[in-house]
Scaffold this active site. Structure first.
Site, PDB file in Angstrom:
ATOM      1  N   SER A 163      -0.271 -14.649  -7.777  1.00 33.86           N
ATOM      2  CA  SER A 163       1.112 -14.158  -6.915  1.00 33.86           C
ATOM      3  C   SER A 163       1.907 -15.474  -7.415  1.00 33.86           C
ATOM      4  O   SER A 163       2.006 -16.369  -7.855  1.00 33.86           O
ATOM      5  CB  SER A 163       0.811 -14.443  -5.198  1.00 33.86           C
ATOM      6  OG  SER A 163       2.057 -14.205  -4.953  1.00 33.86           O
ATOM      7  N   TYR A 215      -1.633 -17.950   2.538  1.00 34.66           N
ATOM      8  CA  TYR A 215      -1.497 -17.253   1.306  1.00 34.66           C
ATOM      9  C   TYR A 215      -1.115 -18.170   0.160  1.00 34.66           C
ATOM     10  O   TYR A 215      -1.570 -17.976  -1.002  1.00 34.66           O
ATOM     11  CB  TYR A 215      -0.257 -16.146   1.431  1.00 34.66           C
ATOM     12  CG  TYR A 215      -0.593 -14.772   0.521  1.00 34.66           C
ATOM     13  CD1 TYR A 215      -1.561 -14.307   0.717  1.00 34.66           C
ATOM     14  CD2 TYR A 215       0.588 -15.070  -0.519  1.00 34.66           C
ATOM     15  CE1 TYR A 215      -1.378 -13.291  -0.411  1.00 34.66           C
ATOM     16  CE2 TYR A 215       0.553 -14.026  -1.491  1.00 34.66           C
ATOM     17  CZ  TYR A 215      -0.424 -13.016  -1.228  1.00 34.66           C
ATOM     18  OH  TYR A 215      -0.650 -11.995  -2.520  1.00 34.66           O
TER      19      TYR A 215
END
Length: 292
Positions: free
Chosen positions: A139, A152
């Protein structure tokens, strides 16, 4: 060099929805046979039923080593080989770390980081046989830290580092390893995060182009192109490649700017949702019997 996907066998985790579901369809459209792994049996069955090539699905938690080892053995028995594995399964949570739910925070690390490693451990033996390709989906969060996203960002930084280490270990044996980077993409996870007013407003205040939500189709097209090239780095949005050259400066910049933003939103932070976000997060919690 571009590799034909015709007749290749591709495994996609987190294949019931979002990136995984569309990736399965696009790989199948290019002639790949697809094995889907996930937690939502009905959706997995529905997705495989729409694919153009030979396909099948397995219900398994990617953090369960024994279950994933069994999946790898059954996929090899079913298709005879495995050429491509995409470790895509992921969940997310948001909010200040100090007020976060310890179980939800830990689960993000387990699914995203440990789950990626468990997937690699299970499928590396068959990838070594085929001299195949392992793609770990990371990501923008691996490149740049972000307040309110500690689990995350930690998990995606971890899988990026893991994939880089793995590339060096198995490259001489013919297995290529890639890392896929996505910014905010129109998936259930991102839409779920946007349901929280504070998280949505914070994201809207990010600098362009990181404050946009990008369409899923073009992002997955770029991932497919990366798989066809067996690329070391796959960028789902065009501008992410440029972030690599400035990533060393970002922690200091975000540390300063983020501090101001947190002060601005401080009176509203207590109301931020503490569980996993989106339909995929709800499915994970339901599987584990977590009350929401």
């Amino acid at each position: 060099m571009t590799y034909s996907l015709e007749g290749q066998v591709a495994v996609v985790t987190g294949g019931a929805r979002g990136v995984g579901e569309l990736l399965a369809r696009k790989l199948s459209a290019r002639g790949a046979n697809v094995a889907l792994v996930g937690l939502e049996p009905e959706l997995l069955k529905e997705v495989t039923g729409r694919l153009h090539t030979e396909s099948d699905w397995w219900h398994a938690d990617v953090t369960d080593h024994e279950a994933m080892a069994q999946v790898a053995a059954e996929v090899k028995e079913r298709f005879g080989k495995v050429d491509i594995v995409v470790a895509n399964a992921g969940v997310a949570s948001g909010g200040p770390f100090v007020d976060s739910d310890p179980q939800a925070w830990r689960r993000v690390i387990e699914v995203n980081l440990v789950g990626g490693a468990v997937t690699a451990r299970a499928f590396l033996p068959v990838l070594l046989e085929s001299r195949g390709y392992f793609l770990q989906i990371a990501s923008l969060a691996a490149i740049t830290p972000a307040p309110m996203m500690s689990a995350y960002c930690a998990s995606k930084s971890g899988v990026e580092a893991f994939a880089h280490c793995l590339r060096a270990e198995v490259g001489y044996r013919g297995v290529r390893v890639g890392v896929g980077y996505l910014s905010w993409t129109d998936t259930d996870m991102v839409r779920g995060a946007d349901q929280d007013e504070v998280m949505r407003e914070l994201r809207q205040r990010l600098p362009w182009p990181s404050n946009r939500t990008y369409p899923l189709g073009p992002a997955v097209d770029r991932i497919v192109a990366g798989i066809e090239r067996r690329s070391h780095h796959v960028y789902a949005q065009w501008w992410l490649r440029g972030m690599q050259s400035v990533r060393g400066c970002l922690p200091a910049v975000i540390g300063t700017a983020g501090r101001r933003e947190m002060q601005r939103f401080a009176p509203r932070l207590a109301g931020v949702s503490k569980g996993l976000v989106g339909a995929g997060g709800a499915a994970d919690e339901s599987t584990r019997g977590v009350r929401t």
